[in-house]
Design an enzyme around this catalytic site. Sequence first.
Site, PDB file in Angstrom:
ATOM      1  N   GLU A 111     -38.819  10.319 -10.289  1.00  0.00           N
ATOM      2  CA  GLU A 111     -39.114  10.444  -8.858  1.00  0.00           C
ATOM      3  C   GLU A 111     -37.966   9.897  -8.043  1.00  0.00           C
ATOM      4  O   GLU A 111     -37.197   9.069  -8.524  1.00  0.00           O
ATOM      5  CB  GLU A 111     -40.364   9.606  -8.520  1.00  0.00           C
ATOM      6  CG  GLU A 111     -41.611  10.104  -9.170  1.00  0.00           C
ATOM      7  CD  GLU A 111     -42.761   9.119  -9.004  1.00  0.00           C
ATOM      8  OE1 GLU A 111     -42.664   8.188  -8.188  1.00  0.00           O
ATOM      9  OE2 GLU A 111     -43.752   9.301  -9.716  1.00  0.00           O
ATOM     10  N   LYS A 113     -36.422   7.421  -5.420  1.00  0.00           N
ATOM     11  CA  LYS A 113     -36.763   6.065  -4.989  1.00  0.00           C
ATOM     12  C   LYS A 113     -36.497   5.977  -3.493  1.00  0.00           C
ATOM     13  O   LYS A 113     -35.362   5.853  -3.048  1.00  0.00           O
ATOM     14  CB  LYS A 113     -35.935   5.031  -5.750  1.00  0.00           C
ATOM     15  CG  LYS A 113     -36.373   3.609  -5.447  1.00  0.00           C
ATOM     16  CD  LYS A 113     -35.722   2.602  -6.380  1.00  0.00           C
ATOM     17  CE  LYS A 113     -36.295   1.214  -6.196  1.00  0.00           C
ATOM     18  NZ  LYS A 113     -36.193   0.680  -4.853  1.00  0.00           N
ATOM     19  N   ASP A 115     -36.140   4.802   0.214  1.00  0.00           N
ATOM     20  CA  ASP A 115     -35.627   3.545   0.738  1.00  0.00           C
ATOM     21  C   ASP A 115     -36.289   3.262   2.092  1.00  0.00           C
ATOM     22  O   ASP A 115     -35.766   3.614   3.136  1.00  0.00           O
ATOM     23  CB  ASP A 115     -34.102   3.662   0.894  1.00  0.00           C
ATOM     24  CG  ASP A 115     -33.461   2.306   0.994  1.00  0.00           C
ATOM     25  OD1 ASP A 115     -34.167   1.295   0.842  1.00  0.00           O
ATOM     26  OD2 ASP A 115     -32.237   2.262   1.217  1.00  0.00           O
ATOM     27  N   TYR A 223     -46.725   7.637  -4.133  1.00  0.00           N
ATOM     28  CA  TYR A 223     -46.221   7.790  -5.500  1.00  0.00           C
ATOM     29  C   TYR A 223     -47.033   7.069  -6.563  1.00  0.00           C
ATOM     30  O   TYR A 223     -46.616   7.001  -7.710  1.00  0.00           O
ATOM     31  CB  TYR A 223     -44.766   7.346  -5.587  1.00  0.00           C
ATOM     32  CG  TYR A 223     -44.457   6.032  -4.901  1.00  0.00           C
ATOM     33  CD1 TYR A 223     -45.001   4.848  -5.344  1.00  0.00           C
ATOM     34  CD2 TYR A 223     -43.605   5.996  -3.789  1.00  0.00           C
ATOM     35  CE1 TYR A 223     -44.717   3.657  -4.726  1.00  0.00           C
ATOM     36  CE2 TYR A 223     -43.315   4.802  -3.160  1.00  0.00           C
ATOM     37  CZ  TYR A 223     -43.870   3.632  -3.634  1.00  0.00           C
ATOM     38  OH  TYR A 223     -43.596   2.451  -3.010  1.00  0.00           O
ATOM     39  N   LYS A 310     -30.587   2.582  -9.931  1.00  0.00           N
ATOM     40  CA  LYS A 310     -30.056   2.518  -8.559  1.00  0.00           C
ATOM     41  C   LYS A 310     -28.700   3.211  -8.470  1.00  0.00           C
ATOM     42  O   LYS A 310     -27.852   3.029  -9.338  1.00  0.00           O
ATOM     43  CB  LYS A 310     -29.892   1.053  -8.136  1.00  0.00           C
ATOM     44  CG  LYS A 310     -31.182   0.246  -8.209  1.00  0.00           C
ATOM     45  CD  LYS A 310     -31.968   0.371  -6.938  1.00  0.00           C
ATOM     46  CE  LYS A 310     -31.525  -0.622  -5.962  1.00  0.00           C
ATOM     47  NZ  LYS A 310     -32.346  -1.521  -5.344  1.00  0.00           N
ATOM     48  N   CYS A 402      -3.269  -8.356  23.033  1.00  0.00           N
ATOM     49  CA  CYS A 402      -4.624  -7.861  23.280  1.00  0.00           C
ATOM     50  C   CYS A 402      -4.549  -6.478  23.932  1.00  0.00           C
ATOM     51  O   CYS A 402      -3.873  -6.309  24.948  1.00  0.00           O
ATOM     52  CB  CYS A 402      -5.380  -8.836  24.183  1.00  0.00           C
ATOM     53  SG  CYS A 402      -7.013  -8.229  24.636  1.00  0.00           S
ATOM     54  N   CYS A 405      -6.143  -7.004  27.703  1.00  0.00           N
ATOM     55  CA  CYS A 405      -5.567  -7.833  28.770  1.00  0.00           C
ATOM     56  C   CYS A 405      -4.109  -8.189  28.525  1.00  0.00           C
ATOM     57  O   CYS A 405      -3.470  -8.823  29.351  1.00  0.00           O
ATOM     58  CB  CYS A 405      -6.396  -9.104  28.962  1.00  0.00           C
ATOM     59  SG  CYS A 405      -6.191 -10.291  27.618  1.00  0.00           S
ATOM     60  N   CYS A 420      -8.034 -12.912  20.816  1.00  0.00           N
ATOM     61  CA  CYS A 420      -7.409 -12.942  22.135  1.00  0.00           C
ATOM     62  C   CYS A 420      -7.846 -14.253  22.770  1.00  0.00           C
ATOM     63  O   CYS A 420      -9.052 -14.494  22.923  1.00  0.00           O
ATOM     64  CB  CYS A 420      -7.879 -11.754  22.980  1.00  0.00           C
ATOM     65  SG  CYS A 420      -7.490 -11.976  24.728  1.00  0.00           S
ATOM     66  N   CYS A 426     -10.344 -11.944  30.041  1.00  0.00           N
ATOM     67  CA  CYS A 426     -10.233 -10.679  29.311  1.00  0.00           C
ATOM     68  C   CYS A 426     -11.548  -9.894  29.480  1.00  0.00           C
ATOM     69  O   CYS A 426     -12.611 -10.363  29.076  1.00  0.00           O
ATOM     70  CB  CYS A 426      -9.951 -10.995  27.840  1.00  0.00           C
ATOM     71  SG  CYS A 426      -9.804  -9.541  26.806  1.00  0.00           S
TER      72      CYS A 426
HETATM   73  S1  IVH Z   1     -43.427   2.772  -8.195  1.00  0.00           S
HETATM   74  C1  IVH Z   1     -46.017  -0.094 -10.351  1.00  0.00           C
HETATM   75  N1  IVH Z   1     -42.193   4.832  -7.156  1.00  0.00           N
HETATM   76  O1  IVH Z   1     -39.411   0.575  -4.893  1.00  0.00           O
HETATM   77  C2  IVH Z   1     -45.342   0.897  -9.504  1.00  0.00           C
HETATM   78  N2  IVH Z   1     -41.781   2.677  -6.214  1.00  0.00           N
HETATM   79  O2  IVH Z   1     -38.684  -2.088  -6.493  1.00  0.00           O
HETATM   80  C3  IVH Z   1     -44.324   0.301  -8.625  1.00  0.00           C
HETATM   81  N3  IVH Z   1     -40.248   2.712  -4.296  1.00  0.00           N
HETATM   82  O3  IVH Z   1     -41.815  -1.798  -4.034  1.00  0.00           O
HETATM   83  C4  IVH Z   1     -43.690   1.160  -7.653  1.00  0.00           C
HETATM   84  N4  IVH Z   1     -39.886   4.871  -4.265  1.00  0.00           N
HETATM   85  O4  IVH Z   1     -41.466   0.121  -2.433  1.00  0.00           O
HETATM   86  C5  IVH Z   1     -42.380   3.489  -7.101  1.00  0.00           C
HETATM   87  N5  IVH Z   1     -41.162   6.749  -6.311  1.00  0.00           N
HETATM   88  C6  IVH Z   1     -41.362   5.427  -6.263  1.00  0.00           C
HETATM   89  C7  IVH Z   1     -40.735   4.615  -5.301  1.00  0.00           C
HETATM   90  C8  IVH Z   1     -40.969   3.235  -5.318  1.00  0.00           C
HETATM   91  C9  IVH Z   1     -39.621   3.719  -3.680  1.00  0.00           C
HETATM   92  C10 IVH Z   1     -40.116   1.282  -3.913  1.00  0.00           C
HETATM   93  C11 IVH Z   1     -41.430   0.568  -3.768  1.00  0.00           C
HETATM   94  C12 IVH Z   1     -41.367  -0.648  -4.660  1.00  0.00           C
HETATM   95  C13 IVH Z   1     -39.906  -0.731  -4.974  1.00  0.00           C
HETATM   96  C14 IVH Z   1     -39.749  -1.242  -6.393  1.00  0.00           C
END
Ligand code: IVH
Length: 532
Positions: A111, A113, A115, A223, A310, A402, A405, A420, A426
């Site tokens: 999946e 992740k 942000d 998720y 990551k 600068c 000025c 400066c 300034c």
């Molecule tokens: S699963 C037990 N799936 O990442 C299941 N987390 O460091 C735990 N996050 O706090 C989470 N996308 O906020 C899961 N597809 C995804 C995610 C996801 C973002 C975030 C979530 C969690 C952090 C984990």
Amino acid sequence: MDSVSKRIEELVEEINKHNYNYYVLSQPSISDFEFDKMLEELNKLENEYPQYKRADSPTQRVGSDISNIFDTVSHDYPMLSLGNTYSEDDLLDFHNRLLKELEQEPEYVCELKFDGASISVKYENGIFTRAVTRGDGSKGDDVTKNIKTIRSIPLSAKSNKITDRFEIRGEIIMPHKTFEELNILREESGDTPFANPRNATSGSIKMIDSREVAKRRLDCYFYYMMGDNIPTDTHYKSLKMLQDAGFKVSEHSKLCKNINDVFEYIHYWDTERKNLPYDIDGIVIKVNSFKLQEILGYTAKTPKWAIAYKFKAEQVKTKLLSIDYQVGRTGAITPVANLEPVQLAGTIVKRASLHNADQIALHDIRVGDIVFVEKGGEIIPKIVGVALHEENSTPTKFIEHCPECGSELIRPEGEAKHFCPNSLNCPPQIKGKIEHFISRKAMDIDSLGEETVAQFYDNGLIKTPADLYTLTKEQILPLERMAEKSAVNIINSIENSKNVGFDKVLFALGIRYVGETVAKKLAYAFGNIENL
Ligand code: IVH
């Protein structure tokens, strides 16, 4: 009366359906106008006949004027985090550990992740009852009212597809476009722009006024689901079930038969993430079978059946066109690169920080070079190196005077920055100091902003923060675009600022090394300016 309750039912059903089409499926089937008309009618009926207002009424989406004070509540199931890996080798180690323990190759679900900010939402008999932030994992803030304004989250779910009581986890996000529009508005009104969509999201879900949250146009992807007797045996099927019950689930999740498929997914999204309309910071890899998940179990903080891969910060190459030098309110000089516009992590980048003279010398950065630009957690992207030197180019010579000025710059012992020294005359330093003085965490004079400060300064009305306190309405009224009402507002809010606490005044003065925290400590220890 019966007809009223029937009409309310109809409107709720109809509006919820259109909400779903628009925000979850992205396939609107009526015009905004028709939609607003229905919502208006429902609102009116509910006000007249509150006894018929349903718990899942879409009128809650607009927020309310009752201030939010967040209760701290316990999660029914702890909100765990994920173990992180940054390399494919680490991921392979993870896979090999599982192979050994399970004595079979597990299927994985990959999946995105997201942000943003994680959220846990509870449904009882199909009705959205509570939304809680992650907090420390075992307790979080009850942000129910704010989360109900997010239109892609159903207020009632088709629970017969799941179970009577369940809790789902997801990530609240702010798409790039919304983020950029929000920051433009914030800059216009003198607020500090958010550094990134993640900060904007977590700031938004903790707002006191849910009507303001409604304006932030947040979104949410789910998720993970928990509950007793969830009628399925794999994670992938549970996602499908959530989708069938009306939840927004990412269309990019993939069932992977083996670890090679997982690597393929990672490679694909490492480049393709640039084209997503929101930020992701990695890939989450989860064991698909619930039975195998159970065998693997949990550590205190993380499931052993999942891991996050990551991404490295995203970099692109582009041409350095020229270098500007900006003067901050402390007189610090920041070299800023003007770049050939380039797409980076969802936005178009035209300017990037070059930090200071040492960084320019270290990488021998020259105008005309092809440079690497990177976007980390900061709002301003940075130049991290040179990809290609231009032929016959000359090394960059840092300015000595600068740009605003003309004063000769100084570089204090042990400092990376040039300054400066002309702090009293300034212009950007003076304006910067006054902008800092009026800012929200300082004197909080919210009727003034960057533009009005510049206007007052350019017209010779103010030169120090103290000058604000002798301004009169008659002085500012003749200025361009200054209406009677704004003039009165400005004078009043300057007057009101005399009531802020001593710590704020100290912070507002903009003394070097006296930030918010030091100011609070000083104010606490000395009590007033005379003692200090
Ligand atoms: S699963 C037990 N799936 O990442 C299941 N987390 O460091 C735990 N996050 O706090 C989470 N996308 O906020 C899961 N597809 C995804 C995610 C996801 C973002 C975030 C979530 C969690 C952090 C984990």
